[in-house]
Design a protein around this motif. Structure first.
Motif, mmCIF file in Angstrom:
data_model
loop_
_atom_site.group_PDB
_atom_site.id
_atom_site.type_symbol
_atom_site.label_atom_id
_atom_site.label_comp_id
_atom_site.label_asym_id
_atom_site.label_seq_id
_atom_site.Cartn_x
_atom_site.Cartn_y
_atom_site.Cartn_z
ATOM 1 N N CYS A 104 0.752 -1.125 0.138
ATOM 2 C CA CYS A 104 0.160 -0.042 -0.017
ATOM 3 C C CYS A 104 0.713 1.236 0.193
ATOM 4 N N ASP A 107 1.938 5.305 -4.221
ATOM 5 C CA ASP A 107 0.660 5.682 -4.875
ATOM 6 C C ASP A 107 0.020 4.604 -5.335
ATOM 7 N N SER A 108 -0.411 3.997 -4.305
ATOM 8 C CA SER A 108 -1.323 2.822 -4.213
ATOM 9 C C SER A 108 -2.833 3.172 -4.188
ATOM 10 N N LYS A 109 -3.552 2.188 -4.607
ATOM 11 C CA LYS A 109 -5.015 2.133 -4.239
ATOM 12 C C LYS A 109 -5.536 0.882 -3.642
ATOM 13 N N ILE A 110 -6.060 1.281 -2.265
ATOM 14 C CA ILE A 110 -6.530 0.172 -1.622
ATOM 15 C C ILE A 110 -8.048 -0.097 -2.263
ATOM 16 N N VAL A 111 -8.264 -1.490 -2.781
ATOM 17 C CA VAL A 111 -9.483 -1.640 -3.288
ATOM 18 C C VAL A 111 -10.261 -2.450 -2.357
ATOM 19 N N VAL A 126 -5.253 -4.789 -3.353
ATOM 20 C CA VAL A 126 -4.536 -3.546 -3.196
ATOM 21 C C VAL A 126 -3.816 -3.299 -4.794
ATOM 22 N N VAL A 127 -3.881 -2.172 -5.479
ATOM 23 C CA VAL A 127 -3.453 -2.127 -6.804
ATOM 24 C C VAL A 127 -1.972 -1.278 -6.258
ATOM 25 N N ASP A 128 -0.898 -1.994 -6.356
ATOM 26 C CA ASP A 128 0.432 -1.213 -5.772
ATOM 27 C C ASP A 128 0.861 0.035 -6.776
ATOM 28 N N LYS A 129 1.893 0.594 -6.267
ATOM 29 C CA LYS A 129 2.297 1.914 -7.082
ATOM 30 C C LYS A 129 2.751 1.565 -8.559
ATOM 31 N N GLY A 131 0.922 -0.315 -10.400
ATOM 32 C CA GLY A 131 -0.423 -0.614 -11.150
ATOM 33 C C GLY A 131 -0.589 -2.258 -11.087
ATOM 34 N N PHE A 133 -2.186 -5.539 -9.417
ATOM 35 C CA PHE A 133 -3.459 -5.734 -8.552
ATOM 36 C C PHE A 133 -2.715 -7.093 -7.665
#
Length: 143
Positions: A104, A107-111, A126-129, A131, A133
């Motif tokens: 995480c 610049d990641s995105k917690i799904v 999570v999609v890591d920095k 990109g 998944f």
């Protein structure tokens, strides 16, 4: 401590067909098939009738290797090329938390935050920095 990384394919309504295809092609077998209709009711009630036959999880096992698949839930984004994820299975929940938190960073995105689910004491997406998944999963304790 045991950990394994498994390719996870996300399909758009044809995961059961794909699992059968890969089992035949790889000389394996289809195991652990579960549909959205098999899941317990969520906070908004049972799955709509049109999604009950879609696959929420299935594994293809060939020798010591495995491939996991699921279908998207209708309305969820699906794009060929972005439908391959990495599933990390680890038996230690504390280590799973460390791995999830590390993925995480930046610049990641917690799904889906790492949390207890009906199928796991700790599961998150999570999609890591970069990109990529990832799914982090602690299998349920064996009875």
């Amino acid at each position: 401590m045991s950990m394994q990384w498994v390719p996870y394919l996300v399909m758009d309504g044809n995961a059961a067909e794909a699992a059968d295809f890969y089992a035949d092609a790889l000389g394996g077998e289809v195991v652990d098939k579960m549909t959205f209709g098999d899941m317990p009711d969520g906070p908004n009630g049972p799955a709509p009738e049109e999604v009950k036959s879609r696959i929420t999880h299935v594994r293809v096992v060939a020798g010591s290797q495995q491939l996991m698949l699921s279908d998207t839930y209708p309305g969820m984004p699906y794009q060929i090329g972005n439908n391959v994820t990495v599933s990390i299975g680890i038996e230690d929940a504390a280590r799973a938390r460390e791995i999830f938190d590390a993925l995480c960073e930046g610049d990641s995105k917690i799904v889906l935050p790492l949390q207890e689910t009906f199928f796991s004491p700790a599961y998150g997406q999570v999609v890591d920095k970069f990109g990529v998944f990832f799914q982090v999963n602690v299998p349920p304790a064996k009875a």
